[in-house]
Design a protein around this motif. Structure first.
Motif, PDB file in Angstrom:
ATOM      1  N   LYS A 149       0.850  -1.188   0.000  1.00  0.00           N
ATOM      2  CA  LYS A 149       0.000   0.000   0.000  1.00  0.00           C
ATOM      3  C   LYS A 149       0.885   1.236   0.000  1.00  0.00           C
ATOM      4  CE  LYS A 149      -0.338  -0.047   5.074  1.00  0.00           C
ATOM      5  NZ  LYS A 149      -1.258  -0.150   6.219  1.00  0.00           N
ATOM      6  N   HIS A 190       2.104   4.332   1.918  1.00  0.00           N
ATOM      7  CA  HIS A 190       2.213   4.945   3.244  1.00  0.00           C
ATOM      8  C   HIS A 190       3.685   5.280   3.461  1.00  0.00           C
ATOM      9  CE1 HIS A 190       0.667   6.137   7.090  1.00  0.00           C
ATOM     10  NE2 HIS A 190       1.431   5.297   7.767  1.00  0.00           N
ATOM     11  N   ASP A 191       3.952   6.253   4.323  1.00  0.00           N
ATOM     12  CA  ASP A 191       5.337   6.685   4.516  1.00  0.00           C
ATOM     13  C   ASP A 191       6.052   5.791   5.522  1.00  0.00           C
ATOM     14  OD1 ASP A 191       3.842   7.577   6.636  1.00  0.00           O
ATOM     15  OD2 ASP A 191       4.628   9.627   6.622  1.00  0.00           O
ATOM     16  N   PRO A 227       5.161  -0.903   3.714  1.00  0.00           N
ATOM     17  CA  PRO A 227       3.816  -0.997   4.288  1.00  0.00           C
ATOM     18  C   PRO A 227       2.918  -1.966   3.520  1.00  0.00           C
ATOM     19  CG  PRO A 227       4.018   1.004   2.996  1.00  0.00           C
ATOM     20  CD  PRO A 227       5.389   0.387   3.032  1.00  0.00           C
ATOM     21  N   ASP A 275      -4.018   3.271   7.374  1.00  0.00           N
ATOM     22  CA  ASP A 275      -2.717   3.894   7.113  1.00  0.00           C
ATOM     23  C   ASP A 275      -2.376   3.786   5.635  1.00  0.00           C
ATOM     24  OD1 ASP A 275      -1.062   4.380   9.996  1.00  0.00           O
ATOM     25  OD2 ASP A 275      -2.759   3.001  10.038  1.00  0.00           O
ATOM     26  N   ILE A 276      -3.249   4.350   4.824  1.00  0.00           N
ATOM     27  CA  ILE A 276      -3.109   4.291   3.368  1.00  0.00           C
ATOM     28  C   ILE A 276      -3.166   5.716   2.826  1.00  0.00           C
ATOM     29  CG2 ILE A 276      -4.169   3.484   1.231  1.00  0.00           C
ATOM     30  CD1 ILE A 276      -5.299   1.126   2.778  1.00  0.00           C
ATOM     31  N   GLY A 277      -2.181   6.080   2.029  1.00  0.00           N
ATOM     32  CA  GLY A 277      -2.122   7.441   1.516  1.00  0.00           C
ATOM     33  C   GLY A 277      -2.947   7.687   0.274  1.00  0.00           C
ATOM     34  N   HIS A 296      -2.467   9.456   4.835  1.00  0.00           N
ATOM     35  CA  HIS A 296      -3.716   8.832   5.264  1.00  0.00           C
ATOM     36  C   HIS A 296      -4.844   9.147   4.288  1.00  0.00           C
ATOM     37  CE1 HIS A 296      -2.159   7.553   9.179  1.00  0.00           C
ATOM     38  NE2 HIS A 296      -1.497   8.701   9.198  1.00  0.00           N
TER      39      HIS A 296
END
Length: 270
Positions: free
Chosen positions: A118, A120-121, A125, A142-144, A190
């Motif tokens: 996914k 995420h920073d 992740p 926790d997905i950008g 997010h």
């Protein structure tokens, strides 16, 4: 032939999600202390003795705080990518470390756990989907950004923990420094309410029965507003806010075939 799910906590102060059948279960992340995890499970009538593994989404402290103690106390295998383990600095016995890469699946008793990368920073992740008896439960936090991986898995779910982290306007007007606002909304942070709602409206399965809105920001969101936003589009989906303070109830998720059988039985009785 059901799955039982609960959010033990969801937010920047700790994340832990329970998914299990009548015999075994897994945790996705363990950002609460060992003692707090045990306490919340006990209040819900759940037992750590059923937990067979912990799957780790990424190395941020609110997702891993309790993992080392839980692994040691219960001798639980920890499914974690190599770089996530390295960056987390967790101390886990070698025989309990189960390394994985994206798009692998694992069988934990009768449960099947699928993994996929996914945005995420974090270093590596991943999100997860837990399956049993034609029931799929997604853990999507926790997905950008909404990517094809997320869409494809969300479409398959009877239930999902879905991030709805922030309201665009509240974030913009809020007191966070500019760099932090950009980190949250920049595609590697997010999901906003708007992004999550669009995923829900466009891509949800007709068999989706439960949506647990997760990882809501304490400062940049409003739980009542968010639940109402989704409830207006929910039809037959039960929408629940996963709290950052207490565990949710345990929800029973059933397969579509079981729902149809129940409905047919009810019609026959009438």
């Amino acid at each position: 032939m059901s799955l039982y799910i609960s959010s033990l906590n969801s937010g920047s102060n700790g994340n832990c999600y329970y998914i299990g059948n009548d015999k075994e279960a897994v945790l996705v992340d363990a950002g609460l202390s060992c003692r707090e995890t045990e306490k919340r499970m006990a209040r819900s009538g759940l037992s750590m003795q059923t937990v067979q593994a912990i799957f780790v989404s990424h190395e941020h402290s609110d997702h891993i705080r309790g993992i080392a103690n839980l692994a040691r106390k219960y001798q639980l295998p920890i499914y974690i990518t190599a770089k996530t383990l390295q960056n987390s600095r967790l101390t886990i016995a070698d025989h309990l470390v189960k390394s994985f890469i994206g798009h692998q699946t694992f069988q934990i008793g009768d449960l099947i756990v699928s993994t996929f990368p996914k945005f995420h920073d974090a270093v590596e992740p991943h999100s997860f989907m837990v399956s049993y008896n034609a029931i799929n439960v997604g853990i999507f936090t926790d997905i950008g950004n909404v990517c094809e991986n997320l869409i494809n898995h969300f479409k398959q779910c009877q239930a999902a923990f879905l991030e709805s982290n922030y309201d665009d306007e509240l974030l913009e007007r809020g007191t966070y420094p500019f760099f932090l606002k950009n980190r949250i909304r920049g595609g590697m942070g997010h999901l906003s309410n708007e992004q999550a709602l669009n995923l829900f409206k466009v891509h949800r399965s007709p068999h989706l029965s439960h949506l647990l809105l997760s990882h809501l920001s304490k400062n940049n969101n409003n739980a009542v507003m968010t639940q109402q936003l989704f409830q207006e589009q929910a039809t037959n989906v039960k929408v629940v806010i996963a709290s950052r303070e207490v565990e949710t109830p345990v929800f029973k998720i059933v397969a579509e075939s079981e729902i149809l059988f129940t409905e047919q039985s009810r019609v026959q009785q009438l």
